[in-house]
Scaffold this motif. Structure first.
Motif, PDB file in Angstrom:
ATOM      1  N   SER A 263       0.853  -1.188   0.000  1.00  0.00           N
ATOM      2  CA  SER A 263       0.000   0.000   0.000  1.00  0.00           C
ATOM      3  C   SER A 263       0.891   1.241   0.000  1.00  0.00           C
ATOM      4  O   SER A 263       1.810   1.328   0.811  1.00  0.00           O
ATOM      5  CB  SER A 263      -0.903   0.001   1.236  1.00  0.00           C
ATOM      6  OG  SER A 263      -1.721   1.150   1.273  1.00  0.00           O
ATOM      7  N   GLY A 296      -5.044   1.056   4.768  1.00  0.00           N
ATOM      8  CA  GLY A 296      -3.606   0.974   4.592  1.00  0.00           C
ATOM      9  C   GLY A 296      -2.913   2.315   4.638  1.00  0.00           C
ATOM     10  O   GLY A 296      -3.101   3.127   5.546  1.00  0.00           O
ATOM     11  N   ARG A 299      -4.119   5.664   0.207  1.00  0.00           N
ATOM     12  CA  ARG A 299      -4.328   6.097  -1.167  1.00  0.00           C
ATOM     13  C   ARG A 299      -5.803   6.205  -1.507  1.00  0.00           C
ATOM     14  O   ARG A 299      -6.246   7.176  -2.151  1.00  0.00           O
ATOM     15  CB  ARG A 299      -3.653   5.127  -2.148  1.00  0.00           C
ATOM     16  CG  ARG A 299      -3.503   5.714  -3.553  1.00  0.00           C
ATOM     17  CD  ARG A 299      -3.775   4.713  -4.654  1.00  0.00           C
ATOM     18  NE  ARG A 299      -5.180   4.422  -4.791  1.00  0.00           N
ATOM     19  CZ  ARG A 299      -6.017   5.126  -5.561  1.00  0.00           C
ATOM     20  NH1 ARG A 299      -5.590   6.164  -6.247  1.00  0.00           N
ATOM     21  NH2 ARG A 299      -7.306   4.811  -5.632  1.00  0.00           N
ATOM     22  N   GLU A 316      -9.190   0.010   9.065  1.00  0.00           N
ATOM     23  CA  GLU A 316      -7.921  -0.691   8.887  1.00  0.00           C
ATOM     24  C   GLU A 316      -7.750  -1.703  10.005  1.00  0.00           C
ATOM     25  O   GLU A 316      -7.850  -1.364  11.187  1.00  0.00           O
ATOM     26  CB  GLU A 316      -6.750   0.296   8.878  1.00  0.00           C
ATOM     27  CG  GLU A 316      -5.375  -0.336   8.844  1.00  0.00           C
ATOM     28  CD  GLU A 316      -5.188  -1.301   7.677  1.00  0.00           C
ATOM     29  OE1 GLU A 316      -4.704  -2.423   7.912  1.00  0.00           O
ATOM     30  OE2 GLU A 316      -5.548  -0.944   6.537  1.00  0.00           O
ATOM     31  N   ALA A 368      -4.642  -5.125  -2.007  1.00  0.00           N
ATOM     32  CA  ALA A 368      -3.264  -4.821  -1.630  1.00  0.00           C
ATOM     33  C   ALA A 368      -2.320  -5.960  -1.984  1.00  0.00           C
ATOM     34  O   ALA A 368      -1.110  -5.853  -1.773  1.00  0.00           O
ATOM     35  CB  ALA A 368      -3.183  -4.537  -0.136  1.00  0.00           C
TER      36      ALA A 368
END
Length: 822
Positions: A263, A296, A299, A316, A368
């Motif tokens: 990530s 992560g 993004r 997360e 990911a």
């Protein structure tokens, strides 16, 4: 310092168990980081393989550890286990390969696993010797052994924060501390003194090496997968994974989890490149709220904010990543997770959506996984509960009527993803799943958009314009399925009927079989296992499991043959039966064989049953706890302590009643396994919607109930065998350990191909075998197994604690404190 033999023995066994569990977890993390997640699973079976090797060795050569040199040998074995641990971690740290599939890697892997097994074998030999010579104290010894193991799990949770190599160094220290306890216990008149110099060498040596690494780090894995050590800026260990972050370059850094999940962390001033999963905002743009599962490095949170979202929930499950994002890399990311538009939750994605009352307009689950991990089958053993029929259904329920779910996966997974989403849509009431799906991709990754309501013509046109503008290749649309097989897969209620000859398994994963990345059809499994080249290149996880099963099964078969081999050797040394001076029954005969076979079968059955049930119950208890990065030591502690208490409750059971109690406990476990086969998976899914406290209580109840029942069987079995055939105890222990290792591999294969329900039914069958093979209570104190006679063991009445002939006090000159402690 004077320590009683009882205290020295019990303290030494507890320290030995603590070191064993700590080393087991530390090595699993190191192997996972170096070779992949499948090898982390296999490493967890090494302690069982080592225990089996130690028990078999003691049975074959009982003089290795017995009074009056028992404590001296236990101290030496513990110290040597400390040295073997140091050798194994140094070997791993400085010679780790970048890939387990690289040319020439298999001999190296074999060497690594052999070196990693040696400490467990030495510890297993010491534990088998303790059980053999203090069988009357087995309930208390078993409790201390398992409590020590639970302390090892808790120690691992703390030690791994300093790194897996340092955690392994800590295990070496605990092994040497066990040697100190045994040394202190040997300081008694009539007992051979333990080698103090050897014990001191490893105590001081392991402590100095750990202190040296803290002062000037020298232990660091040099062969991390997908990461160059000289480019690593941060390295964080925990009991679940190794997290590394590359040095920031060109406005971004890369977060890696065990080398298989990647990530990026983008500079706050940089514009992240467009990705397929950004199609989530093609229809809604700035309309929210939005949910990102698996945030992560952020993004996809940045992408949501760029699209104009003002209410973004980021979930997360890896606490270590969150700590980095809010700590060292907070400035680089522009304090992304602290922005007022972003709400952060540290939780499993399924647990979060089952608990939250909110409805979302957009839900994004980014991929990911690295391309290598997907192509080589490295994640075949990894549960993916986000991508089951029930999991997709849970996310669909959290959508507004016009809301969309976007799931990103490697492009090779699209057909399987279409099948599981179509099945989830049917469960949600969609008549034509085809009308709810659209997919596009780029750079070997595809994003599938799923809408609760059918996509209209204007929606499809908008999605196509989005794809053309961002140079994404269309992979599926209601009016253009791209390939005939995709059209059939989405339209058919039974994917196997739609593509009966498919090379991959296209049946939708479920919570009962949540292995999305394992795609070998059951009909092709024998052929895949027989294809060595395909296993190495495309099914590395399956190869690791098959190797464990083959090795454990071979060792089990060899150990089972030891009594016959011992009897033949004894027969060659002895004169023929009936010859002058030969007492009747001194040579192996048929009389003891049924008793011996039942004892061995019983221990093998409870070893396999425990491993099989543990795989299912432990895994689902972890899911219920939902304590990111902390659930493993907590669940392990509950299970081990409850099993130890179950063993302690058998202390007052008399040998003549032990057979009946054992049979009833095994039958109860068989019934419990059958009930769990029906109710465990639905119970776990239902618990996801509960609060943290009631879920924790449910997990504790589940683990404790299983632990109390299963933990009673080994001490009861020892009580029965010790009363008739004490020399057989090490072999019983060995077969139980080997059966447990094989059961771990077989259970994982069963769950991957048939599901956890089938696994629990197999476990119930194992406990039924245990119920019918319970060793009978000895008919008299003189009963003795032929294997014990061949090995030259003391009479059964002596082993049970009765005074030997000619000694009215009950003292045995070669066994201190009544075999060996009082």
């Amino acid at each position: 310092m004077r320590v009683s033999q009882r205290s020295g023995l019990f303290s030494g066994v507890a320290a030995l168990a603590c070191a064993t569990v700590l080393l087991e977890i530390a090595l699993s993390r190191m192997h996972g980081a170096l070779f992949g997640q499948a090898h982390a699973f296999v490493t967890l079976a090494l302690s069982l393989v080592g225990a089996g090797l130690g028990g078999a060795l003691l049975y074959a050569a009982p003089s290795l550890a017995r009074p009056p040199a028992l404590f001296a040998r236990l101290a030496a074995l513990s110290s040597l286990a400390s040295g073997a641990t140091l050798a194994a971690i140094i070997l791993l740290a400085h010679r780790g390969p970048a890939s387990a599939t690289a040319p020439g890697a298999l001999p190296w892997l074999a060497l690594v696993y052999a070196a990693s097994t040696v400490p467990f074998a030495l510890a297993g030999l010491a534990l088998a010797a303790a059980i053999r010579h203090v069988a009357a104290e087995m309930p208390r010894l078993y409790l201390l052994d398992l409590v020590g193991g639970s302390l090892g799990g808790l120690a691992a949770a703390a030690a791994l924060r300093a790194g897996a190599p340092r955690a392994a160094l800590a295990a070496a220290i605990f092994f040497s501390v066990a040697g100190v306890f045994f040394f202190l216990g040997s300081r008694r008149e009539g007992e051979q003194r333990a080698p103090g110099g050897l014990v001191a060498t490893f105590v001081l040596g392991s402590a100095v090496l750990l202190a040296g690494d803290i002062g000037a780090p020298w232990l660091r894995l040099s062969g991390l997968r997908q990461a160059k050590v000289d480019r690593i800026d941060t390295e964080v260990w925990n009991e679940r994974s190794l997290i590394t972050v590359d040095r920031p370059r060109a406005g971004s850094a890369t977060v890696r989890i065990d080398g298989v999940a990647v990530s990026p962390i983008f500079d706050a001033k940089a514009t992240p490149p467009h990705q397929p999963e950004d199609i989530a905002y093609a229809l809604h743009r700035d309309q929210g709220p939005a949910l990102v599962v698996g945030a992560g490095g952020g993004r996809d949170v940045r992408a949501a904010l760029k699209a104009g979202q003002k209410d973004v929930v980021a979930v997360e499950g890896e606490r270590g990543v969150v700590e980095l994002m809010r700590g060292k890399y907070a400035e680089l990311s522009g304090h992304l997770y602290d922005k007022p538009e972003v709400q952060l939750a540290v939780s499993d994605g399924r647990s979060f959506v089952r608990r939250t009352p909110r409805l979302f307009r957009s839900i994004v689950i980014p991929s990911a996984e690295t391309a290598e991990a997907a192509a080589t089958g490295a994640l075949a053993l990894t549960e993916a509960r986000l991508f089951t029929v029930e999991g997709i259904g849970d996310f669909l329920e959290r959508l507004l009527p016009e809301g969309t779910l976007v799931v990103s996966r490697p492009e090779g997974d699209l057909d399987r993803l279409l099948v599981v989403t179509a099945a989830a849509l049917r469960r949600a009431g969609a008549a034509e799943p085809n009308d709810h799906l659209f997919a596009c991709g780029a750079a070997q990754r595809t994003a599938l958009l799923v809408r609760r309501t059918p996509l209209g013509r204007a929606d499809i046109d908008a999605l196509r314009r989005h794809c053309r503008r961002h140079k994404l290749a269309e992979a599926f649309a209601p009016d253009r399925p791209k390939t005939p097989i995709r059209a059939r897969l989405v339209a058919a209620a039974d994917a196997r009927a739609a593509a009966p000859d498919a090379a991959t398994d296209l049946t939708p994963p479920t919570d009962d079989r949540p292995f999305f990345s394992y795609a070998v059809p059951a009909r092709r499994l024998p052929g895949v296992l027989a294809d060595w080249k395909a296993l190495r290149a495309e099914h590395t996880g399956l190869l690791a499991l098959a190797s464990l099963l083959a090795v454990a099964s071979a060792l089990f078969a060899l150990a089972a043959l030891l009594p016959r081999l011992a009897a033949r050797l004894a027969a060659r040394r002895e004169p023929p039966p009936g010859a002058a001076g030969t007492p009747p029954g001194a040579v192996d005969g048929a009389a003891g064989t049924p008793r011996r076979a039942r004892a061995l079968a019983f221990f093998a059955a409870i070893g396999a049953g425990f491993a099989l049930v543990e795989l299912a119950v432990f895994r689902h208890a972890l899911l219920m706890l939902d304590l990111p990065s902390h659930e493993l030591p907590i669940a392990l502690t509950i299970l081990l302590v409850s099993a130890g208490l179950g063993g302690l409750l058998t202390a007052r059971v008399k040998p003549d009643a032990a057979a009946g109690v054992s049979a009833r406990a095994a039958e109860a476990l068989a019934v419990a396994a059958a009930l769990a086969a029906v109710g465990l998976v639905p119970l776990a899914r239902w618990s996801l919607g509960l609060g943290s406290f009631p879920r924790a209580l449910l997990a504790v109840a589940l683990l404790a109930a299983f632990g109390l029942l299963a933990g009673s069987l080994a001490p009861l079995g020892v009580k029965l065998v010790a009363a008739a055939s004490p020399a057989l105890l090490p072999l019983c222990w060995a077969l139980g350990a080997f059966a447990g290792a094989a059961g771990m591999a077989l259970g994982a294969l069963c769950a991957m191909n048939l599901g956890y329900s089938a696994l629990l039914l197999v476990a119930g069958l194992a406990y039924l075998v245990a119920a019918v093979t319970v060793p009978p209570a000895p008919a008299g104190a003189a009963a003795l197994d032929d294997a014990a006679a061949a090995a030259g063991a003391p009479p059964a009445r002596e082993a049970a604690g009765a005074p030997p002939a000619g000694d009215a006090t009950g003292a045995r000159p070669d066994v201190p404190e009544a075999a060996p402690i009082a």
